[in-house]
Motif scaffolding. Sequence first.
Motif, short mmCIF file in Angstrom:
data_model
loop_
_atom_site.label_atom_id
_atom_site.label_comp_id
_atom_site.label_asym_id
_atom_site.label_seq_id
_atom_site.Cartn_x
_atom_site.Cartn_y
_atom_site.Cartn_z
N SER A 135 0.82 -1.21 0.00
CA SER A 135 0.00 0.00 0.00
C SER A 135 0.85 1.27 0.00
O SER A 135 0.46 2.29 -0.55
N ALA A 136 1.97 1.18 0.66
CA ALA A 136 2.77 2.39 0.83
C ALA A 136 3.65 2.69 -0.37
O ALA A 136 4.20 3.79 -0.48
N ALA A 137 3.78 1.73 -1.26
CA ALA A 137 4.72 1.89 -2.38
C ALA A 137 4.35 3.07 -3.27
O ALA A 137 5.22 3.73 -3.85
N ALA A 138 3.04 3.33 -3.35
CA ALA A 138 2.59 4.40 -4.25
C ALA A 138 3.23 5.74 -3.90
O ALA A 138 3.48 6.57 -4.79
N PHE A 139 3.50 5.93 -2.61
CA PHE A 139 3.99 7.23 -2.18
C PHE A 139 5.46 7.45 -2.49
O PHE A 139 6.02 8.50 -2.20
N ARG A 140 6.10 6.44 -3.07
CA ARG A 140 7.45 6.66 -3.58
C ARG A 140 7.40 7.31 -4.95
O ARG A 140 8.39 7.84 -5.45
N HIS A 141 6.24 7.25 -5.58
CA HIS A 141 6.13 7.78 -6.95
C HIS A 141 5.21 8.99 -7.02
O HIS A 141 5.24 9.72 -8.01
N PHE A 142 4.38 9.17 -5.98
CA PHE A 142 3.46 10.31 -5.98
C PHE A 142 3.45 10.93 -4.58
O PHE A 142 3.43 10.20 -3.58
N LYS A 143 3.42 12.23 -4.57
CA LYS A 143 3.42 12.94 -3.28
C LYS A 143 2.21 12.53 -2.46
O LYS A 143 2.31 12.26 -1.27
N ASP A 144 1.05 12.51 -3.08
CA ASP A 144 -0.17 12.12 -2.39
C ASP A 144 -1.22 11.73 -3.43
O ASP A 144 -0.94 11.69 -4.63
N LYS A 145 -2.40 11.42 -2.96
CA LYS A 145 -3.44 10.96 -3.87
C LYS A 145 -3.76 12.02 -4.93
O LYS A 145 -4.03 11.70 -6.09
N ARG A 146 -3.72 13.26 -4.52
CA ARG A 146 -3.98 14.35 -5.46
C ARG A 146 -3.04 14.29 -6.66
O ARG A 146 -3.45 14.51 -7.80
N ALA A 147 -1.78 13.98 -6.38
CA ALA A 147 -0.80 13.89 -7.47
C ALA A 147 -1.16 12.75 -8.42
O ALA A 147 -0.98 12.86 -9.63
N VAL A 148 -1.66 11.67 -7.88
CA VAL A 148 -2.08 10.54 -8.73
C VAL A 148 -3.24 10.97 -9.62
O VAL A 148 -3.21 10.77 -10.84
N MET A 149 -4.25 11.57 -9.01
CA MET A 149 -5.42 11.98 -9.79
C MET A 149 -5.04 13.02 -10.83
O MET A 149 -5.59 13.04 -11.93
N THR A 150 -4.08 13.86 -10.49
CA THR A 150 -3.63 14.86 -11.45
C THR A 150 -3.00 14.19 -12.66
O THR A 150 -3.28 14.56 -13.81
N ALA A 151 -2.18 13.17 -12.40
CA ALA A 151 -1.56 12.45 -13.51
C ALA A 151 -2.61 11.76 -14.36
O ALA A 151 -2.51 11.72 -15.59
N VAL A 152 -3.64 11.22 -13.72
CA VAL A 152 -4.72 10.59 -14.48
C VAL A 152 -5.44 11.62 -15.34
O VAL A 152 -5.77 11.38 -16.51
N ALA A 153 -5.67 12.79 -14.76
CA ALA A 153 -6.35 13.85 -15.50
C ALA A 153 -5.51 14.29 -16.70
O ALA A 153 -6.05 14.58 -17.78
N VAL A 154 -4.20 14.34 -16.53
CA VAL A 154 -3.33 14.71 -17.64
C VAL A 154 -3.47 13.69 -18.77
O VAL A 154 -3.64 14.05 -19.94
N ARG A 155 -3.41 12.42 -18.41
CA ARG A 155 -3.62 11.37 -19.41
C ARG A 155 -4.95 11.58 -20.13
O ARG A 155 -5.02 11.47 -21.36
N LEU A 182 -10.02 17.54 -6.82
CA LEU A 182 -9.11 16.39 -6.68
C LEU A 182 -7.75 16.65 -7.30
O LEU A 182 -6.86 15.83 -7.17
N LEU A 183 -7.62 17.76 -8.01
CA LEU A 183 -6.42 17.97 -8.83
C LEU A 183 -5.52 19.07 -8.31
O LEU A 183 -5.95 19.97 -7.58
N ASP A 184 -4.27 18.97 -8.69
CA ASP A 184 -3.31 20.04 -8.41
C ASP A 184 -3.20 20.90 -9.65
O ASP A 184 -2.48 20.58 -10.60
#
Lengths: 203, 203
Positions: free
Chosen positions: B54-74, B124-126
């Motif tokens: 579960s914690a591995a994601a935070f090595r690649h994204f600052k927080d959930k917002r960063a993940v959703m932002t990347a999804v939005a960019v896609r 949800l986005l940055d």
Amino acid sequence: MVTSRQEKQTPGASEYHHGRLREALLDAVEAQLPEKGPEGVSLRAAAKHAGVSSAAAFRHFKDKRAVMTAVAVRAHRGMAEHMETAATEARSAGLSVFSAKGRAYLDFALSEPAKFKTMFRTALLDETDVDLVEAEARMTRLLLNDAGEDEKHAEIPAKSLLAWGAVHGLAMLSIEDGLPNSATKDNRSAILEALALLEPQDE
Amino acid sequence: MVTSRQEKQTPGASEYHHGRLREALLDAVEAQLPEKGPEGVSLRAAAKHAGVSSAAAFRHFKDKRAVMTAVAVRAHRGMAEHMETAATEARSAGLSVFSAKGRAYLDFALSEPAKFKTMFRTALLDETDVDLVEAEARMTRLLLNDAGEDEKHAEIPAKSLLAWGAVHGLAMLSIEDGLPNSATKDNRSAILEALALLEPQDE
DNA sequence: TCAAATATGTTATCGATGGTAACATTGGTT
DNA sequence: AACCAATGTTACCATCGATAACATATTTGA
């Protein structure tokens, strides 16, 4: 600024029962709405705000969805009244009812963005709820100029659909920061100018 | 149907490191999107799907917002490419580029509603993310027919704003069940008919 | 070459949340 | 007065995002 539990008339009366907890919870959720957004509201926070335990909310609502649905119903009714008032005033003043409604729609969306969003976050709502269905039907009637009264399955005229979509889309884009800065400078007047292009000029 | 961790070329190589976890997480979130919606996705579920803690994601994204932002960019990029393709084809076929873009916008919204919603869930986005800003600017350019190239602060013509709002609003209403059944029966064609009213007929 | 630095995983834990069960208190009905 | 339904409470659970402390792999450079 915690709203303490509503006191009974008899001062010495027990405070075990709240008296109007359902409404108090809805008030508390609405109070959270502007800052937290439709998905960010917390039932526990609302319960605390109402001076009641976390579990008490579930005596009045099946689940969080039921709470949000009730909030959406409130919002729909508020917006409908706002629009009906604007339409009535325009009619008696001999002004365009069409643009009065559009302006009222936009007014509500811009002044109560969180309530407006909640109305359309269908993932949070129980769309089978009779009160919600009724409130939505009232809005639909308003937006279609009561034209669809003949039958429920009447076709929506393309022009009405276009106008509906335009107000809604511009309102949504505006409150979700979906428009570039140039339009955001004073988006209200820019949007109204755009909507004016749809004014049904006798044709 | 759990997507197992991507194997390295060397079969005996250690599997401690995933290799492309960032992309795998975004894939997993996108896979959740249709069912769970933009606010319903879980990073823990995405991590499990990628075969990682579960914690591995935070090595690649600052927080959930960063993940959703990347999804939005896609999502923005996907939609932009979809629209650019449609525009190019219309141009070379001598058809209206305007309605081709509108149809492509609607196509994307209706076929990928969850991605579409994510693009506009600004809570949800940055919105300071450089990739997101760039992707949004590209969409804006597309929607305004590259008219605003002269300067960033160019005024948006009312007609463009109207068309933009109309497609967006009709798309949103359509995927959020905001239209009555009569329009929902075949809302795609009804909406296209409405949008046709905006076709810039040489004026 | 090989050791240190860095990147990328893991486990353990936290606080907040929605939701449920079992129990307590109240107020109305008969 | 006695019961019963309504409405509140406490205790508890699973899930979630997030962080800290630790483990392992990869890269870098003396």
